[in-house]
Design a protein around this motif. Structure first.
Motif, PDB file in Angstrom:
ATOM      1  N   ARG A  23     -14.860  -3.094 -24.639  1.00  0.00           N
ATOM      2  CA  ARG A  23     -16.236  -3.379 -23.858  1.00  0.00           C
ATOM      3  C   ARG A  23     -16.169  -2.477 -22.620  1.00  0.00           C
ATOM      4  N   THR A  48     -27.261  -6.957 -19.745  1.00  0.00           N
ATOM      5  CA  THR A  48     -26.059  -7.003 -20.308  1.00  0.00           C
ATOM      6  C   THR A  48     -25.063  -7.183 -19.168  1.00  0.00           C
ATOM      7  N   GLY A  55     -20.925  -4.389 -29.630  1.00  0.00           N
ATOM      8  CA  GLY A  55     -21.890  -5.864 -29.189  1.00  0.00           C
ATOM      9  C   GLY A  55     -21.578  -5.897 -27.478  1.00  0.00           C
ATOM     10  N   SER A  57     -22.346  -9.093 -24.224  1.00  0.00           N
ATOM     11  CA  SER A  57     -22.700 -10.222 -23.552  1.00  0.00           C
ATOM     12  C   SER A  57     -23.661 -10.108 -22.467  1.00  0.00           C
ATOM     13  N   THR A  69     -30.471 -14.104 -35.520  1.00  0.00           N
ATOM     14  CA  THR A  69     -30.576 -12.621 -35.324  1.00  0.00           C
ATOM     15  C   THR A  69     -31.701 -12.681 -34.472  1.00  0.00           C
ATOM     16  N   VAL A  82     -29.579  -7.526 -33.330  1.00  0.00           N
ATOM     17  CA  VAL A  82     -28.169  -8.069 -33.102  1.00  0.00           C
ATOM     18  C   VAL A  82     -28.091  -9.493 -33.506  1.00  0.00           C
ATOM     19  N   GLN A  83     -27.022  -9.925 -33.808  1.00  0.00           N
ATOM     20  CA  GLN A  83     -26.463 -11.327 -33.760  1.00  0.00           C
ATOM     21  C   GLN A  83     -25.683 -12.181 -33.032  1.00  0.00           C
ATOM     22  N   PHE A 100     -22.874 -11.187 -28.375  1.00  0.00           N
ATOM     23  CA  PHE A 100     -23.590 -10.777 -29.746  1.00  0.00           C
ATOM     24  C   PHE A 100     -22.939  -9.546 -30.044  1.00  0.00           C
ATOM     25  N   ALA A 101     -23.323  -9.284 -31.444  1.00  0.00           N
ATOM     26  CA  ALA A 101     -23.016  -7.952 -32.073  1.00  0.00           C
ATOM     27  C   ALA A 101     -23.914  -7.394 -32.817  1.00  0.00           C
ATOM     28  N   PHE A 102     -23.948  -6.018 -32.452  1.00  0.00           N
ATOM     29  CA  PHE A 102     -24.999  -5.188 -33.204  1.00  0.00           C
ATOM     30  C   PHE A 102     -25.107  -5.280 -34.488  1.00  0.00           C
TER      31      PHE A 102
END
Length: 113
Positions: A23, A48, A55, A57, A69, A82-83, A100-102
């Motif tokens: 990150r 962000t 991903g 945060s 999602t 994103v999830q 989150f994750a892309f």
């Protein structure tokens, strides 16, 4: 690749997990939209707190359900699904910190590991 670990709430029974992408401390504004944990549609501007090709945060005024999602879009035309991976109420605040994750990892030289 250096080993980068993600802290999860021990109270919620999560453990340390190895991050797949390092990150970066990047504050980028996006529009976030989707359904909150109560099933209501929302859109809000978020920023962000950190970001990677996998991903990141952010803080949200909406309570978001892990596994949901959402749509993330930027002023430059950027658009990604994103999830939500985790969400928790921030101390002394009415906002929620979310990870989150892309759904499709980014291919960006700015975010390259």
């Amino acid at each position: 690749m250096s080993r980068v670990y993600a802290a999860k709430d021990i109270i919620l029974g999560h453990r340390w997990t190895l991050r797949q992408h390092e990150r970066r401390n990047l504050q980028i504004r996006f529009k976030l939209g989707g359904m909150d944990s109560d099933g209501h549609f929302f859109e809000e501007m978020i920023q962000t707190e950190d970001l990677s090709t996998g991903g990141g945060s952010f803080s949200s005024k909406n309570r978001l359900q892990p596994g949901s999602t959402l749509k993330l879009s930027g002023a430059s035309g950027f658009l990604s699904m994103v999830q939500v991976i985790w969400s928790r109420l921030e101390k002394d605040s009415s906002s929620y910190r979310c990870g989150f994750a892309f759904l499709h990892p980014l291919d960006s030289p700015i975010l390259a590991d």
